[in-house]
Design an enzyme around this catalytic site. Structure first.
Site, PDB file in Angstrom:
ATOM      1  N   GLY A  19     -54.604  12.142  84.989  1.00  0.00           N
ATOM      2  CA  GLY A  19     -54.447  10.946  85.016  1.00  0.00           C
ATOM      3  C   GLY A  19     -53.531  10.259  83.887  1.00  0.00           C
ATOM      4  O   GLY A  19     -52.984   9.214  83.948  1.00  0.00           O
ATOM      5  N   GLU A  62     -55.035  18.938  87.046  1.00  0.00           N
ATOM      6  CA  GLU A  62     -55.980  18.822  88.031  1.00  0.00           C
ATOM      7  C   GLU A  62     -56.402  20.329  88.653  1.00  0.00           C
ATOM      8  O   GLU A  62     -57.666  20.165  88.873  1.00  0.00           O
ATOM      9  CB  GLU A  62     -55.758  17.840  88.776  1.00  0.00           C
ATOM     10  CG  GLU A  62     -55.751  16.432  88.225  1.00  0.00           C
ATOM     11  CD  GLU A  62     -54.518  15.966  87.887  1.00  0.00           C
ATOM     12  OE1 GLU A  62     -53.421  16.886  87.512  1.00  0.00           O
ATOM     13  OE2 GLU A  62     -53.953  14.740  87.625  1.00  0.00           O
ATOM     14  N   ALA A  71     -58.006  11.604  83.641  1.00  0.00           N
ATOM     15  CA  ALA A  71     -59.175  10.999  83.989  1.00  0.00           C
ATOM     16  C   ALA A  71     -60.446  11.172  83.226  1.00  0.00           C
ATOM     17  O   ALA A  71     -60.345  12.368  82.886  1.00  0.00           O
ATOM     18  CB  ALA A  71     -59.469  10.883  85.642  1.00  0.00           C
ATOM     19  N   GLU A 126     -50.028  10.239  84.621  1.00  0.00           N
ATOM     20  CA  GLU A 126     -49.913   9.678  86.027  1.00  0.00           C
ATOM     21  C   GLU A 126     -49.848   8.218  85.419  1.00  0.00           C
ATOM     22  O   GLU A 126     -48.943   7.197  85.871  1.00  0.00           O
ATOM     23  CB  GLU A 126     -51.142   9.722  86.927  1.00  0.00           C
ATOM     24  CG  GLU A 126     -51.020  11.084  87.774  1.00  0.00           C
ATOM     25  CD  GLU A 126     -52.111  11.053  88.813  1.00  0.00           C
ATOM     26  OE1 GLU A 126     -53.195  11.219  88.398  1.00  0.00           O
ATOM     27  OE2 GLU A 126     -51.618  11.289  89.973  1.00  0.00           O
TER      28      GLU A 126
HETATM   29  N1  DAK Z   1     -62.612  13.512  80.057  1.00  0.00           N
HETATM   30  C1  DAK Z   1     -63.545  13.242  79.129  1.00  0.00           C
HETATM   31  N2  DAK Z   1     -63.422  13.774  77.932  1.00  0.00           N
HETATM   32  C2  DAK Z   1     -62.359  14.395  77.534  1.00  0.00           C
HETATM   33  C3  DAK Z   1     -61.268  14.708  78.031  1.00  0.00           C
HETATM   34  C4  DAK Z   1     -61.254  14.255  79.592  1.00  0.00           C
HETATM   35  N3  DAK Z   1     -60.064  14.383  80.542  1.00  0.00           N
HETATM   36  N4  DAK Z   1     -60.304  15.288  77.563  1.00  0.00           N
HETATM   37  C5  DAK Z   1     -61.079  15.420  76.227  1.00  0.00           C
HETATM   38  N5  DAK Z   1     -62.150  14.842  76.358  1.00  0.00           N
HETATM   39  C6  DAK Z   1     -63.174  14.825  75.198  1.00  0.00           C
HETATM   40  C7  DAK Z   1     -63.561  16.249  74.795  1.00  0.00           C
HETATM   41  O1  DAK Z   1     -64.801  16.278  75.556  1.00  0.00           O
HETATM   42  C8  DAK Z   1     -64.037  16.032  73.234  1.00  0.00           C
HETATM   43  O2  DAK Z   1     -65.246  15.482  73.216  1.00  0.00           O
HETATM   44  P1  DAK Z   1     -66.504  16.076  72.269  1.00  0.00           P
HETATM   45  O3  DAK Z   1     -66.724  17.279  72.674  1.00  0.00           O
HETATM   46  O4  DAK Z   1     -65.672  15.869  70.832  1.00  0.00           O
HETATM   47  O5  DAK Z   1     -67.528  14.916  72.446  1.00  0.00           O
HETATM   48  C9  DAK Z   1     -63.043  15.383  72.637  1.00  0.00           C
HETATM   49  O6  DAK Z   1     -62.221  14.506  73.962  1.00  0.00           O
HETATM   50  C10 DAK Z   1     -61.681  15.853  71.905  1.00  0.00           C
HETATM   51  O7  DAK Z   1     -61.238  17.144  73.154  1.00  0.00           O
HETATM   52  P2  DAK Z   1     -61.281  18.551  72.664  1.00  0.00           P
HETATM   53  O8  DAK Z   1     -62.403  19.018  71.828  1.00  0.00           O
HETATM   54  O9  DAK Z   1     -60.982  19.307  73.897  1.00  0.00           O
HETATM   55  O10 DAK Z   1     -59.804  18.591  71.855  1.00  0.00           O
HETATM   56  P3  DAK Z   1     -58.782  19.743  71.970  1.00  0.00           P
HETATM   57  O11 DAK Z   1     -57.666  19.312  71.015  1.00  0.00           O
HETATM   58  O12 DAK Z   1     -59.451  21.108  71.431  1.00  0.00           O
HETATM   59  O13 DAK Z   1     -58.218  20.015  73.296  1.00  0.00           O
HETATM   60  C11 DAK Z   1     -57.056  19.123  75.225  1.00  0.00           C
HETATM   61  C12 DAK Z   1     -57.342  18.803  73.701  1.00  0.00           C
HETATM   62  C13 DAK Z   1     -56.276  17.710  75.862  1.00  0.00           C
HETATM   63  C14 DAK Z   1     -56.307  20.139  75.622  1.00  0.00           C
HETATM   64  C15 DAK Z   1     -58.457  19.170  75.934  1.00  0.00           C
HETATM   65  O14 DAK Z   1     -59.426  18.178  75.463  1.00  0.00           O
HETATM   66  C16 DAK Z   1     -58.467  19.325  77.492  1.00  0.00           C
HETATM   67  O15 DAK Z   1     -57.956  20.167  78.122  1.00  0.00           O
HETATM   68  N6  DAK Z   1     -58.938  18.086  78.030  1.00  0.00           N
HETATM   69  C17 DAK Z   1     -58.987  17.885  79.651  1.00  0.00           C
HETATM   70  C18 DAK Z   1     -57.483  17.597  80.109  1.00  0.00           C
HETATM   71  C19 DAK Z   1     -57.695  17.566  81.819  1.00  0.00           C
HETATM   72  O16 DAK Z   1     -58.142  18.529  82.278  1.00  0.00           O
HETATM   73  N7  DAK Z   1     -57.170  16.542  82.072  1.00  0.00           N
HETATM   74  C20 DAK Z   1     -57.233  16.103  83.677  1.00  0.00           C
HETATM   75  C21 DAK Z   1     -58.419  15.431  84.215  1.00  0.00           C
HETATM   76  S1  DAK Z   1     -58.506  15.278  85.956  1.00  0.00           S
HETATM   77  C22 DAK Z   1     -57.815  10.180  91.482  1.00  0.00           C
HETATM   78  C23 DAK Z   1     -57.185   9.532  90.411  1.00  0.00           C
HETATM   79  C24 DAK Z   1     -56.827  10.271  89.303  1.00  0.00           C
HETATM   80  C25 DAK Z   1     -57.516  11.485  89.064  1.00  0.00           C
HETATM   81  C26 DAK Z   1     -57.959  12.406  90.142  1.00  0.00           C
HETATM   82  C27 DAK Z   1     -58.148  11.482  91.353  1.00  0.00           C
HETATM   83  N8  DAK Z   1     -58.203   9.496  92.581  1.00  0.00           N
HETATM   84  C28 DAK Z   1     -57.729   8.015  92.454  1.00  0.00           C
HETATM   85  C29 DAK Z   1     -58.546   9.876  93.941  1.00  0.00           C
HETATM   86  C30 DAK Z   1     -56.987  12.260  87.791  1.00  0.00           C
HETATM   87  C31 DAK Z   1     -57.475  13.413  87.471  1.00  0.00           C
HETATM   88  C32 DAK Z   1     -57.625  13.913  86.047  1.00  0.00           C
HETATM   89  O17 DAK Z   1     -57.080  13.305  85.349  1.00  0.00           O
END
Ligand code: DAK
Length: 241
Positions: A137, A160, A94, A140
Site C-alpha cells: 500500500g 502482497e 497497509a 500504491e
Molecule cells: N504493518 C504493520 N507493521 C509493520 C509493517 C506493516 N506493513 N511493516 C513494518 N512494520 C513494523 C514491524 O512490525 C516492526 O515493529 P516492531 O516489531 O519494532 O514493533 C517495525 O515496523 C520495524 O520493522 P522491521 O523490524 O521489520 O524492520 P526491518 O528493517 O527489519 O524490515 C521491512 C523492513 C520493510 C523489509 C519489513 O518491515 C517488512 O517486510 N514489512 C512488511 C512489508 C509488507 O509486506 N508490506 C505489504 C503489506 S500488505 C486493499 C488496500 C491495500 C492493500 C490491500 C488491500 N484493499 C482496499 C482491498 C495493501 C496491502 C499491503 O500493503
C-alpha cells in the site's frame, strides 16, 4: 524482523461502518500520525510520521492523512502538496495487523476502499518524495501522487503475494501503466523490490535525488507549480490522470 506488535498510535479501533465525520478546523501539526507544515511559496509539506511501524498505513493514519489533504486542497494559499515519509520508509504498506482479520466482503461493504481512494479526488497536485521503503500500500500511495521523486535508497515493491493477498488499491494497474506489463507483473508476482535508479530508468519516478536533498527538491518542484494558473494546473492534472 516483522513482528506482530502494532505501534500504539494506531490502536484506535476501526469501526465496522465508519460515520463520515465533520471536518476538523485545520491547524498544522495537530495529528497523531502525520506532520503538516505550510511552507513559503504555496507549498504544504505532509510527512507520514509513524516511525515505530515504518509508516504502515493503519486506519488512524489514513484518517489523519485524508483530513489534512482535504483541508489543504480547500486552502487557497496551498497550490502544491509534497507528501513524504522518513528516510527509512515512505510507507511499508497497509498495516498488516489491522488487515489480518478482514475478509474481502467486509472490506467491500465498509469504507476501506473509500479511505484509500480520497487522495485521487484532490485538485491540488501532489508530489511524492520517496526515501526508503515504499511497499505494498505504500507503493500504491506513492503511485497515487502526481509526480514522484525518489531518494537514492528508495525501494519500491508489491510484496502482497508474500501474505497471500494482492495489491488492493490500484497498484496492479498503476504499476503496469508506469513501467510496462512484464516488469510490473514480475514485481507483483514475485514480491521483489525495485531500486531507485531502476524506478527512474523505467519511468516510475521523475528522477533520483540524494536522500538529504529529496524533500527540498520536491518543495522546489511544488513552488514552481504554485506560480502557475491554479485552474490550468487542476485541469492539466485531471487530464493526465
Ligand atoms: N504493518 C504493520 N507493521 C509493520 C509493517 C506493516 N506493513 N511493516 C513494518 N512494520 C513494523 C514491524 O512490525 C516492526 O515493529 P516492531 O516489531 O519494532 O514493533 C517495525 O515496523 C520495524 O520493522 P522491521 O523490524 O521489520 O524492520 P526491518 O528493517 O527489519 O524490515 C521491512 C523492513 C520493510 C523489509 C519489513 O518491515 C517488512 O517486510 N514489512 C512488511 C512489508 C509488507 O509486506 N508490506 C505489504 C503489506 S500488505 C486493499 C488496500 C491495500 C492493500 C490491500 C488491500 N484493499 C482496499 C482491498 C495493501 C496491502 C499491503 O500493503
Amino acid at each position: 524482523m516483522l513482528s506482530n506488535t502494532l505501534a500504539k498510535s494506531c490502536m484506535r479501533s476501526r469501526p465496522l461502518f465508519m460515520a463520515s465525520r465533520p471536518m476538523a478546523a485545520f491547524s498544522t501539526g495537530t495529528y497523531d500520525n502525520i506532520l503538516v507544515d505550510k511552507k513559503e511559496g504555496g507549498v504544504a509539506l505532509v510527512t507520514l510520521n509513524r516511525p515505530k511501524a515504518l509508516n504502515a498505513l493503519c486506519y488512524a493514519l489514513f484518517e489523519d492523512l485524508n483530513d489534512a489533504m482535504m483541508q489543504l486542497d480547500k486552502d487557497p494559499e496551498v497550490r502544491a502538496i509534497v507528501l513524504t515519509g522518513s528516510e527509512k520508509a515512505f510507507a511499508a504498506g497497509a498495516d498488516i495487523k489491522e488487515m489480518e482479520p478482514r475478509m474481502y466482503p467486509d472490506t467491500y461493504m465498509t469504507d476501506m476502499l473509500t479511505w484509500w481512494d480520497q487522495l485521487n479526488t484532490l485538485k491540488t497536485p501532489v508530489i511524492g518524495a520517496v526515501n526508503g521503503y515504499a511497499l505494498g500500500g505504500g507503493s500504491e500511495l506513492a503511485m497515487m501522487c502526481d509526480i514522484l521523486l525518489a531518494g537514492e535508497d528508495a525501494k519500491f515493491g508489491q510484496p502482497e503475494v508474500n501474505l497471500g493477498v494482492i495489491p488492493g488499491m490500484g497498484g496492479t494497474q498503476r504499476m503496469v501503466r508506469a513501467i510496462g506489463k512484464s516488469r510490473a507483473m514480475e514485481l507483483c508476482l514475485t514480491g521483489d523490490m525495485m531500486g531507485a535508479e531502476e524506478a527512474a530508468s523505467r519511468g516510475l519516478v521523475s528522477r533520483v535525488v540524494p536522500v538529504d536533498q529529496l524533500v527540498d527538491e520536491a518543495i522546489k518542484v511544488g513552488a514552481k507549480i504554485a506560480k502557475k494558473s491554479a485552474p490550468s494546473i487542476a485541469m492539466a492534472k485531471e487530464c493526465c490522470n
